[in-house]
Design an enzyme around this catalytic site. Sequence first.
Site, mmCIF file in Angstrom:
data_model
loop_
_atom_site.group_PDB
_atom_site.id
_atom_site.type_symbol
_atom_site.label_atom_id
_atom_site.label_comp_id
_atom_site.label_asym_id
_atom_site.label_seq_id
_atom_site.Cartn_x
_atom_site.Cartn_y
_atom_site.Cartn_z
ATOM 1 C CD GLU A 1 90.741 64.425 40.708
ATOM 2 O OE1 GLU A 1 90.927 63.247 40.379
ATOM 3 O OE2 GLU A 1 91.574 65.330 40.520
ATOM 4 C CD GLU A 2 94.704 66.498 41.557
ATOM 5 O OE1 GLU A 2 95.393 65.587 42.073
ATOM 6 O OE2 GLU A 2 94.289 66.445 40.386
ATOM 7 C CD GLU B 1 86.080 63.667 36.996
ATOM 8 O OE1 GLU B 1 87.194 63.665 36.438
ATOM 9 O OE2 GLU B 1 85.590 62.656 37.555
ATOM 10 C CG ASP C 1 92.787 59.428 38.564
ATOM 11 O OD1 ASP C 1 92.607 58.274 38.153
ATOM 12 O OD2 ASP C 1 91.888 60.272 38.682
ATOM 13 C CG ASP D 1 89.076 67.404 37.903
ATOM 14 O OD1 ASP D 1 90.295 67.523 38.114
ATOM 15 O OD2 ASP D 1 88.597 66.470 37.235
ATOM 16 C CG LEU E 1 95.363 70.162 34.467
ATOM 17 C CD1 LEU E 1 94.992 71.573 34.032
ATOM 18 C CD2 LEU E 1 96.860 70.024 34.526
ATOM 19 C CG ASP E 2 88.796 66.392 33.069
ATOM 20 O OD1 ASP E 2 88.587 65.350 33.697
ATOM 21 O OD2 ASP E 2 88.490 66.548 31.874
ATOM 22 C CG ASP F 1 96.954 66.772 37.886
ATOM 23 O OD1 ASP F 1 97.001 67.251 36.757
ATOM 24 O OD2 ASP F 1 96.369 65.718 38.169
#
Length: 349
Positions: A108-109, A290, A79, A131, A133-134, A85
């Site tokens: 997730e980053e 998630e 992404d 996560d 900033l979803d 983020d």
Amino acid sequence: MGKGVSLQHLNHNEFSMKKIVTLDEFIINSQTTYSDSTGQLTRLLRDLGIAAKIINREVNLAGLVNIIGVANVENQSGDEVKKLDIFANERMMECLTMSGEVCGIASEELEDFVKVPKIPGKDSNYVVIIDPLDGSSNIDVNVSVGTIFSIFRRKSPATGECDINDFLQKGSELVAAGYVLYGTSTILVYTTGEGVNGFTLDPSIGEFCLSHPNIKIPERGNYYSVNQGYYLKFDLEMRRYIDHCSDLNLGLRYIGSMVSDIHRIMFHGGIFLYPSTRKYPKGKLRLLYECAPISMIVEQAGGASMDCNLKRILDLSPGSLHERCTVVMGRPAMVKEMKEFIEKYSAPK
């Protein structure tokens, strides 16, 4: 006229007498129900609440302080990383490493998990998966985004460093999971396996206050949530189920932030779908970041969650930090209905 004034006065008094329960108070009171509680999970949940307040402040100021927009890099899930983020990830890491309750963090980053240095004389018994900033692609157009977090008790010895096995656990082993929705109001929703509770941030006092106790997904739901723009790229069973929802005149609601879409289902009922596509044959959402934490919340609220292979998501064993997963979750009757469509129309594996 007089009666109307008296009634307003009475309602105001009733409202003012209602005790406000803050997130910190609720967590501490919940801790006292466990005789073997050490307070570590309590402090960890409070750290997450603090991080959420900081991120909320910056989300609301993003356009003014120039942290919206693209950072010209990609995260490990492919992404496009937004500036916010990066900020959210940094703030979460800072808040989680200060108290010494955490031995490791997976984001997730980031490609790999981060080992947190041990504070002398203190055992760190938990790992946190975030996560930060979803749905961050929504920031530039002022649409709701969120944070997702989950907590595992470590498997490795408390005397040493954490390892990958501390993170690659089934969702059924989660100690706690939650999300924060940054929208018209900011709401933190979490569970420790004893039901789901929601707390709304009161900006006047800077505290999350209990606003939605014991959340339960409604038995009836008139909505379905799926990225219907991929309709022609979905498998046959998914297309048939979407047609079925349309035939029933169910409302299509899809924001593109899992937290936002799930939050609606938590209160209005319905079903959330993120199946495989040609581009993402294993699904696009991440199991650890998630699907597993949100599944724990949904199940604790009386819902159901499975993947498109009809396996309960909380029973899936992750093989890597960024493993992808298909997902079907929401009102149990609708998830069961989707299961029947998969059994009827899916091609033999």
